[in-house]
Each structure stands twice: as structure tokens, then as C-alpha cells.
Scaffold this active site. Structure first.
Site, short mmCIF file in Angstrom:
data_model
loop_
_atom_site.label_atom_id
_atom_site.label_comp_id
_atom_site.label_asym_id
_atom_site.label_seq_id
_atom_site.Cartn_x
_atom_site.Cartn_y
_atom_site.Cartn_z
CD GLU A 1 40.33 4.45 32.71
OE1 GLU A 1 39.88 3.66 31.88
OE2 GLU A 1 40.47 4.18 33.91
CG ASP B 1 45.83 1.20 36.18
OD1 ASP B 1 45.19 2.24 35.98
OD2 ASP B 1 45.42 0.28 36.92
#
Ligand code: ZN
Length: 488
Positions: free
Chosen positions: A267, A168
């Protein structure tokens, strides 16, 4: 447990020191693969794997000379589990409709998360940490993924569900390589540092702008969506190109150099900025990515209103709804999903997010907050100590996290009765203070070099494992329910 031992009675070899009842076998963990029986068992200090039959697990062989090995929860043994039982390895999940990341900063939350995800039709991302979180907790991507693997094995979750692992908020090619090399299945590229943040006058825009290759695509026609029309004035477009141009080039170069051949979901995160991402800006970034051959699964805009850590949404829910619906249409148009970051505890807007059939949502610190709520419930003196320390560490933590917490709104813990301490976790300021000071709390040391809190906290969490899992089941379950995930 009795059952488990009975089922495998012929196989398990309870020689000296290996009496199954002494091990507290986790019944859902029992698996057999190519003649090797593997299960997890609870010992007083920590869990352990038991493997019966010829295997590669590293550990202590049974003294009686059988094929039985007591295998500690090491990285090598996690790798072996992932190879033997593929449901213990992360998979790509962002192609699924509803996916939710539940960061676990402590490596002890997955069992509770599993209880919640067993009840709803959403797919979890159990392993999800940013580099910032790794640094503040002193963990590695191996640690984070291994903790998820062991919990998934222990709970037997499951042959059909699966889970993802998210590197992330990665900011550099090196960080991306690191997450890839550790088998993470989602790469979240944080483009925030390449987004121009400072305000520009019209004159400055004109001076800085060099013609965008595909400028005509945007200026000559408006874009019709089911619920909005996007039109770009020349002035607006130029400003937008200056704000996002470098971020687009950065994402493009990372994708083509590292991700185009990798078996991962990509992402693109543009949420860490000062100003909200307008629908036109979202469209622009997504179209540029597509036109440059970048395949991405999800995009995280910065939404209107405040998405502060650990507390509910602050802002105009109606406006959020209008804009979110347009963002969702843009995502549908290009075929990616909207990703909602800092998504924990945003109960006011969950019904809006859940109205869309496809979304990704990330929660991170809220599971840590539940762990601290447990401390407040079970050990008032220890909680008071940690709480006072957290207040003293607040200013330092504020340099890394943007929160509006005002410590003067927090009741004095000395004046609260033991039974009132858990109510601090319903108070926004207190939640934020605990939420962002986790790094200092976990790493603080006394003069003699011993941890001030860390060992005592982990001991408490270990002793109250089931209570922690139930808190998470309820808390994450409430998220899933309000996000309109269907009960299984
Ligand atoms: Zn984010």
C-alpha cells in the site's frame, strides 16, 4: 464446554491438576491436528493453551507424565499455532473487495472485532500498527501479531475468512524489513516525508523544475474517466512533479529493493500531508508507479475535509462524494483499491465510501477509546484519575498527533456524576484527548517505578472481557453496517 470435553472424552487426559472443568475451556478453540488435541482455556490471570499429544509447544508438562502440556501464550507457541493451524496466520487480503483494518493497541480487542466481522461480508486486518504506535505502547510486531493469532485461535475464526496483518505507516527501508521479517502481509509505505510540503510561487516552480521523463504523456492528452476528465496544464504538471517526484522515487526504490519478490500486498500512503490529494495528483502517482513496474494493491490519498482521529468527518460531504468517486475511478483504471486512513468514526462519509465495491479502510484508536469507555462505565474513580492525567499529557501528545481538541469544551470530571462519565465518549474534544494520550496513560509510572494506571486498567479489562467485546461488536459493527457491508 461440557460438549467439548465430551467430544474429546477419549482423548483428554484429566489427570491430577488437569480437570477440564477447572480450566474454563473455550469451546470454539478445540482443534485436533495429526493426533494432537489443542485448545485454549481461561485461567484466573491469563489464558493458556493446552496441548494433548506429542507436540513442540513450550510449557509445563503434566506432573503425571502424560503428553499433556500447559503452554503459556508465548511467541514460540504462537508460531507453532500458525504452523499447525494456518487460519491463525495472516494472509494477503487486499485483493478482496471490502477490507477493514482494526488496530488493537492493547492486544485485547480482537475477540470483540471477531464478533463484528462474523456478522458482515468484509475481511479484517486484525494486526495493524504503525511504528509510532509500537513505540508509544512499548510493543513489538511479534506482540501485535501474536495477540491476533491467539484470539483467532480462541474464537475459531475461521477456516474460510482469514485476516491480514499490516505494517502500517512504515517510513524507512529498515522498518519495511522489520515488518516483512515478522510475517506481515501488508506493507504500508508512508511517503509523506518525501512529499514537498512548502508552497511554491510560479517562479520557484520554473526555477526548480527539471524536465520529467514522461512529461509528454501528461501534457499532450487529457484522461477520460467515466465521471471526469483529467487534463494537465504545463504549469500544474510541473508543480505536481516537484511535490511528488521524490515520493515516487522513494516508493519505487523500496519496492524494487524489498518488495518485488515478497508475498505481500503493497500500500502506498500519501495521506500524511497538509494539502488534499487532487484526482490529477492521484492519477500521476499511480501512473508513475505502474510505468516503473511497481505492483501495489492500494493507495491512500489525503481527502478533502478533515479526517481527525476518533471523531466524525468535518467538511463538505457533497464535495467529498464528488472527489471520492473520481478517486475510485482512477483506482479502478489502474486496478488498485482506495485506502481510507484515519477511518474510524467517519459515519457521515461511510455511505459514500461503501457505495464503491472495492475499498480498504483503517481504524486504529477507536478500539482503544471503547476500552476507555468501559473504564468510565465500570470504575468511575479510576476513570477520573486517568482523565485528569490525560489532560495534563495533552500538550505533549499534540506534538505527535494533529487534533483540534479544545480541553475547555470538556466538562469537569469532578462535577459529573459517575453515571455521566461514559457520555464523555460522545463528546469530540474528550474523545480526542483520550485518543492521542494513550502512550502516556499506558506508560506513566509512580516514583517507586510501578505503573500509575497500566496494571489497574488491564485488570479491569480482563475482568470485563465480555463487556469490552460487546462494545466493540456494536461499535465496529456500526462501521461495517454504514459502510454497506452485507450481513452474512
Ligand atoms: Zn495514514
Amino acid at each position: 464446554m461440557e460438549n467439548a470435553v465430551k467430544v474429546y472424552n477419549g482423548k483428554f487426559l484429566p489427570k491430577q491438576g488437569l480437570d477440564p472443568s477447572a480450566y474454563g475451556v473455550y469451546p470454539n478453540s478445540i482443534r485436533e491436528m495429526e493426533g494432537v488435541l489443542v485448545y485454549m482455556a481461561r485461567e484466573s490471570e491469563r489464558d493458556v493453551l493446552i496441548a494433548v499429544g506429542k507436540s513442540d509447544f513450550e510449557g509445563v508438562p503434566d506432573a503425571a507424565g502424560t503428553d499433556c502440556v500447559r503452554a503459556p501464550l508465548t511467541h514460540k507457541n504462537a508460531d507453532i499455532l500458525r504452523q499447525m493451524f494456518p487460519f491463525c496466520a495472516p494472509r494477503r487480503v487486499l485483493g478482496e473487495k471490502r477490507t477493514i483494518g482494526v488496530g488493537d493497541r492493547l492486544g485485547i480487542a480482537t475477540s470483540g472485532h471477531i464478533r463484528a466481522f462474523r456478522r458482515f461480508d468484509a475481511l479484517p486486518v486484525f494486526a495493524q500498527q504503525s511504528i509510532r504506535e509500537l513505540n508509544l505502547t512499548g510493543r513489538t510486531y511479534e506482540d501485535v501479531l501474536d495477540a491476533a493469532t491467539f484470539a483467532v485461535f480462541r474464537e475459531g475464526f475461521s477456516h474460510t475468512h482469514g485476516f491480514g496483518a499490516d505494517g502500517d505507516h512504515l517510513k524507512t527501508p529498515e522498518e519495511v524489513k522489520y515488518a516483512l521479517s515478522r510475517g506481515y502481509t501488508i506493507i504500508t509505505l508512508d511517503c509523506g516525508e518525501h512529499i514537498r510540503a512548502s508552497a511554491m510561487t510560479d517562479a520557484e516552480v520554473s526555477a526548480a523544475y527539471t524536465p520529467w521523463v514522461r512529461e509528454a504523456d501528461y501534457l499532450e492528452q487529457s484522461v477520460r474517466l467515466d465521471n471526469a476528465v483529467l487534463a494537465f496544464s504545463a504549469e500544474e504538471f510541473r508543480r505536481m512533479a516537484l511535490i511528488y517526484g521524490k515520493a515516487i522515487e522513494f516508493a519505487e526504490s523500496v519496492y524494487h529493493s524489498l518488495l518485488s519478490d515478497a508475498d505481500v500486498d503493497f500500500e502506498i500512503s500519501i495521506d500524511e500531508t497538509v494539502a488534499p490529494t487532487t484526482p490529477a495528483q492521484h492519477y500521476f502517482v499511480a501512473k508513475e508507479m505502474r510505468d516503473r513496474g511497481v505492483k501495489f494493491a492500494s493507495l491512500a490519498p489525503r481527502f478533502c475535509g478533515e479526517f481527525q482521529k476518533g471523531v466524525d468527518y468535518v467538511g463538505d460531504v457533497k464535495q467529498f462524494q464528488r472527489e471520492f468517486q473520481v478517486h475510485a475511478k482512477i483506482a479502478e483504471h489502474f486496478g488498485h483499491k482506495i485506502s481510507v486512513h484515519s477511518g474510524s468514526d467517519k459515519f457521515k462519509v461511510f455511505p459514500v465510501v461503501g457505495e464503491e465495491t472495492r475499498f480498504h479502510l483503517k481504524t486504529a484508536g477507536t478500539s482503544w477509546l471503547e476500552a476507555m469507555r468501559l473504564v468510565a462505565m465500570k470504575d468511575a474513580p479510576l476513570y477520573r484519575e486517568v482523565h485528569r492525567f490525560a489532560l495534563s499529557a495533552l500538550e505533549d501528545a499534540r506534538r505527535r498527533y494533529h487534533v483540534s481538541a479544545d480541553p475547555s469544551n470538556i466538562p469537569d470530571v469532578s462535577a459529573l456524576a459517575d453515571g455521566e462519565l461514559p457520555s464523555l465518549f460522545s463528546q469530540s474534544d474528550a474523545r480526542q484527548v483520550i485518543h492521542i494520550t494513550y502512550g502516556s496513560i499506558l506508560s506513566a509510572k509512580a516514583h517507586d517505578g510501578s505503573f500509575l494506571f497500566r496494571d489497574r486498567l488491564f485488570c479491569l479489562w480482563r475482568e470485563n472481557e465480555d463487556a469490552y467485546a460487546e462494545l466493540l461488536n456494536a461499535h465496529i459493527g456500526r462501521h461495517l453496517e454504514l459502510l454497506r457491508c452485507k450481513a452474512r
